[in-house]
Write a protein that holds these residues in place. Structure first.
Motif, short mmCIF file in Angstrom:
data_model
loop_
_atom_site.label_atom_id
_atom_site.label_comp_id
_atom_site.label_asym_id
_atom_site.label_seq_id
_atom_site.Cartn_x
_atom_site.Cartn_y
_atom_site.Cartn_z
N ALA A 184 -41.07 76.65 54.91
CA ALA A 184 -40.34 75.76 55.82
C ALA A 184 -38.89 75.58 55.42
O ALA A 184 -38.04 75.27 56.27
N ASP A 185 -38.57 75.78 54.16
CA ASP A 185 -37.20 75.58 53.69
C ASP A 185 -36.46 76.89 53.44
O ASP A 185 -35.34 76.87 52.92
N MET A 186 -37.08 78.01 53.81
CA MET A 186 -36.43 79.31 53.57
C MET A 186 -35.29 79.54 54.57
O MET A 186 -35.37 79.13 55.74
N ASP A 187 -34.28 80.22 54.10
CA ASP A 187 -33.15 80.60 54.97
C ASP A 187 -33.41 82.00 55.49
O ASP A 187 -33.27 82.99 54.77
N TRP A 197 -45.84 72.78 62.54
CA TRP A 197 -45.10 74.03 62.44
C TRP A 197 -44.19 74.25 63.64
O TRP A 197 -43.11 74.84 63.51
N ARG A 231 -36.66 72.80 64.22
CA ARG A 231 -35.64 72.37 63.27
C ARG A 231 -34.92 73.55 62.62
O ARG A 231 -33.72 73.47 62.34
N ARG A 232 -35.67 74.64 62.40
CA ARG A 232 -35.11 75.78 61.67
C ARG A 232 -34.59 76.88 62.59
O ARG A 232 -34.04 77.88 62.11
N THR A 277 -37.37 63.98 41.84
CA THR A 277 -37.87 63.27 43.02
C THR A 277 -37.60 61.78 42.91
O THR A 277 -37.17 61.12 43.86
N TRP A 299 -40.33 88.57 51.40
CA TRP A 299 -39.21 87.87 52.02
C TRP A 299 -37.90 88.58 51.76
O TRP A 299 -36.97 88.50 52.59
N THR A 324 -41.25 72.25 62.88
CA THR A 324 -40.48 72.93 61.83
C THR A 324 -39.64 74.04 62.45
O THR A 324 -38.46 74.23 62.11
N GLY A 363 -43.30 77.57 50.22
CA GLY A 363 -42.14 76.81 50.67
C GLY A 363 -41.40 77.44 51.82
O GLY A 363 -40.16 77.36 51.92
N GLU A 406 -47.18 77.45 53.36
CA GLU A 406 -46.91 76.14 52.73
C GLU A 406 -46.75 76.30 51.23
O GLU A 406 -45.88 75.68 50.61
#
Length: 846
Positions: free
Chosen positions: A233-236, A258, A264-265, A841, A206, A261, A231, A228
């Protein structure tokens, strides 16, 4: 995105027309199209002007790419084979007798001209030969023309909207038609290739994606499981424009998730459908339809078309594809290389239906091929491989569940599974071997493949006791007694993982020698005696072993490495309180090397390095934390101790600052081994010749054992050879090799410490882990032994502060008191990494 009309007419080999645009981007630099063209031209000259059959052992490196482009440009028919599958490579060389063999091992292109001209009759249109069955080495090849490659590249580039500013990360092998199509489609449009062989689970991948501005990458279904895990899905990733998916069916719910996702991204998901016989792609699902129609394959690619031919007796017909990317035909022998086009449309073997909106959906398969982890596997070829190994077997499988193999008679199921996983290039968890007395057959005598497939089905849950049957009438039914159904939970708790799946193994879940002990002890209690290779078997396979026959046992059996770690740890503490003198610390280096080779030397190079780094962190972090506390509380230690550098910069005389020498030396050894195996050619050598590599490394480390070479380092090498001895034990997979390692230990250990008892201890311990599968332990001590072995590092750390406080009560009390403190620190270090996220959490939820 608008595309220059001239680019849509360019071919992927017309490199120079793109001038100084970046063609290849790596972590180390950028190569322009003009520079790439020059390199290709150099290899074209080396290959000569007479058309010859060229075999390329492909890797994801620049030299492979240059060799591929040179062969296609010069018109030499190219047979593309994965370099990391030596059995497949040897099989195809023997079957097709290529005139030239190209390989890139060692960092440069090697050209092996096996004859000056050619012995083959090569059809003028023949450009590329690719295996139909992944990496099994099946001689059945797909014959592709230059037009097939160019048409498919242009079609893919069109529907993906690839332009000169796009840059694709090479996440798939070049020897795989999907991975090759990424190369062709991007070079055809003057786009860039971010060249890497890193896995998506490697953080460095990455980093390269961000630094080089990658706009896309290709994925197979298994890739999304890995995404998954990291992580994703939350990477910039601001440069990412789209992800493509092919190589097998991705579950509709995952497609939908996906696709949403991506929306959204800010990136698109292209679900695609293809086959080697169609060069690569036949269909794609437009991204704006993916979330709404996730179970479909979409529409035919530009220039192609589908029809469905009905099949009598079946509700769905066979999907047939037509287009300029359909292969010339198959080759099964060198004589077939002279053939022209024998196929004009592709009968996919898939059953399908067409929706009213024009989207196609695949409903099932007719063939004996399955795609596992993105690789197409010929089940018949797998049966032939097993026959060559002396096993009568029937092989079934599915895209989602991997291979299910029934083997008749008595065999080493674990060894067969490991050999097949290596030969086929599949994850070990995707190969399930089941021993049966007789292969299941139909009344006609044919193999009952559905029955084979059912061997992988989980065991039915036990029936509810009737009123006449007293509950908990047997030990395994009593509350608190763990059994087969608890296996996933045991894995999750011992490895601190919340994502344990049926196909996972101890190794793929990043287990190490510390967690191995606690997990094996609990599994042994739940399942009875474990197979020697249980750490390589899937969670589902272990859970399906059934409950052990319960009877009161006064003796349990544990692996020698576990028992030796526990005993050695107690002896170390006893020696330091002067209860008795029995030095065992150096034996632990042998066990450390043994466990390193078992748990850290599997999978891809990036996967190995990731596991090694995590294992090292599990040693360094608790050690540094505790030593820092000891530094604050006492005057016995220095700042060098905190950073594990006393061996490098500390005093030469033995003082309290040397208390943690064992931890320091172990860290030095592990860092050295990681650095060694990070070198690509050494990593490849270890994979090909694991036992010989261990012996070679032992020979090198013995130079310091006998003071032949002084490396100038303080302490690591005098214990490094013991670590490598244990490594060699783990790689000794035959009686002859185990005998050799035993003899080497008997010859090299005596005289190394001028302490005969210490030397005998090392040799006896090594012989135990080499030759004895299990050691008896009183049942009442089984769990305690496991705790002591698992907490051995933590007991070693904490006892330096604990025993001085307890010594006024006597040395026996001091020894006994040190043990629970170390076990407690071990439990704390296991609990903290999960406790903090759970607390956060709960705070967010509240």
């Amino acid at each position: 995105m608008s595309i220059d009309p001239q680019l849509s007419e360019a071919t992927f080999t017309d490199l120079a027309r793109h001038g100084n645009r970046p063609a290849i981007l790596t972590a180390d630099g950028v190569l322009s199209y003009r520079e790439l063209a020059a390199r290709v031209d150099d290899v074209v000259v080396r290959l000569g002007t007479e058309r010859r059959l060229v075999l390329l052992a492909a890797r994801n490196d620049l030299d492979t790419l240059v060799a591929y482009l040179a062969a296609v440009t010069a018109g030499h028919p190219l047979l593309l084979v994965p370099a990391d599958k030596p059995a497949a490579l040897a099989s195809l060389v023997a079957a097709y007798d290529p005139d030239v063999v190209l390989s890139t091992d060692g960092g440069s292109l090697a050209v092996d001209e096996r004859r000056p001209g050619t012995r083959h009759d090569l059809h003028p249109e023949l450009a590329l030969l690719v295996s139909t069955s992944g990496s099994t080495g099946s001689p059945k090849l797909v014959r592709l023309s230059r037009a097939n490659l160019e048409e498919n590249a242009q079609s893919i580039a069109a529907y993906l909207g690839i332009g000169p500013d796009d840059r694709a990360a090479t996440t798939l092998p070049f020897s795989y038609c999907y991975g090759l199509s990424v190369v062709n489609s991007h070079l055809a449009r003057g786009a860039g290739l971010v060249l890497t062989d890193l896995s998506v689970v490697d953080p460095c991948f990455w980093d390269v994606v961000r630094e080089r501005g990658a706009t896309s990458f290709a994925a197979v279904p298994y890739s999304f499981d890995l995404l998954e895990r990291v992580g994703f899905a939350d990477m910039d990733l601001p440069s990412l424009r789209y992800i493509t998916q092919a190589g097998g069916r991705l579950a509709p719910e995952k497609v939908q998730r996906w696709a949403e996702t991506g929306q959204r991204r800010g990136w698109d998901l292209f679900v695609m459908y293809g086959a080697t016989e169609a060069t690569a792609r036949m269909a794609y699902l437009p991204p704006d339809l993916a979330a709404e129609h996730p179970g479909t394959i979409g529409v035919a690619i530009p220039g192609g078309s589908f029809r469905i031919d009905p099949i009598r007796g079946l509700p769905h017909g066979e999907l047939v594809y037509s287009g300029p990317n359909v292969m010339l035909g198959y080759a099964e022998s060198p004589e077939d290389l002279a053939l022209g086009r024998t196929v004009h449309e592709l009968r996919t073997g898939d059953l399908a239906r067409r929706h009213t909106n024009g989207l196609y959906e695949v409903m099932g398969r007719r063939s004996r091929f399955v795609k596992v982890a993105g690789l197409r596997v010929d089940l018949g070829q797998v049966e032939r491989i097993l026959a060559d190994l002396g096993a009568v077997a029937a092989v079934a499988g599915s895209d989602d569940d991997g291979l299910v193999i029934a083997v008749e008679g008595e065999h080493d199921a674990g060894m067969l599974a490991k050999l097949l996983a290596v030969d086929l290039g599949l994850p070990r968890a995707a190969v399930g071997v089941h021993l049966v007395e007789h292969l299941p057959r139909l009344g006609t005598g044919k193999i009952d493949y559905p029955a084979v497939l059912r061997l992988a089905a989980p065991a039915a849950p036990p029936s509810t006791p009737s009123a006449s049957t007293p509950a908990a009438s047997t030990p395994e039914e009593r509350p608190g007694r763990e059994g087969p159904a608890d296996v996933p939970r045991i894995f999750a708790e011992c490895l601190d993982r919340q994502d344990v799946r049926s196909a996972d193994t101890f190794v793929t879940l990043d287990g190490d020698s510390l967690s191995y002990v606690a997990l094996s002890v609990r599994l042994e209690a739940a399942l009875g005696r474990l197979p020697a290779d249980w750490h390589l078997r899937s969670v589902g396979e272990l859970a399906g072993r059934g409950a052990p026959r319960r009877r009161r046992r006064f003796v349990s059996f544990l692996e020698p490495s576990i028992v030796l770690r526990a005993v050695a740890t107690v002896c170390i503490v006893a020696a330091h309180v002067e209860l008795f003198t029995f030095h065992t610390a150096h034996l632990l280096f042998v066990i450390a090397g043994f466990n390193f080779a078992r748990f850290q030397l599997t999978g891809t190079r990036s996967g190995r390095l990731r596991r090694q780094a995590r294992s090292l962190a599990r040693i360094v972090v608790p050690s540094v934390a505790f030593i820092a506390v000891a530094y604050v509380l006492t005057d016995d230690y220095s700042v060098a101790n905190i950073f594990l550098l006393n061996g490098m910069v500390g005093p030469q005389e033995v003082t309290s600052e040397w208390h943690f020498w064992f931890v320091e030396m172990l860290v030095y050894v592990l860092v050295a081994v990681m650095a060694l195996l990070a070198i690509p050619w050494l990593d490849r050598l270890e994979r090909r010749l694991p036992f010989a590599f261990a012996l070679g490394l032992l020979a090198v480390t013995l130079l310091s054992r006998y003071d032949i070479v002084d490396p100038g380092l303080p302490k690591p090498l005098p214990v490094f050879w013991l670590f490598v001895l244990g490594w060699a034990v783990a790689r000794a997979d035959s009686t002859r090799r185990r005998l050799l390692v035993s003899v080497l230990a008997a010859l090299t250990v005596p005289g190394s410490f001028e302490d005969p008892l210490r030397e005998v201890t090392i040799v006896v311990g090594l012989l135990l882990i080499t030759w004895v599968p299990m050691l008896p332990v009183p049942s009442v001590l089984r769990r305690v032994t496991g705790w002591l072995a698992a907490a051995s590092l933590y007991i070693y750390l904490t006892h330096w502060l604990v025993y001085p406080v307890l010594m006024p009560l006597g040395p026996v009390v001091a020894v006994i008191g040190c043990l629970p403190v170390g076990v407690g620190y071990w439990a704390l270090c296991r609990w903290l990494p999960t406790a903090v996220p759970r607390w956060r959490t709960r705070q967010l939820a509240g």
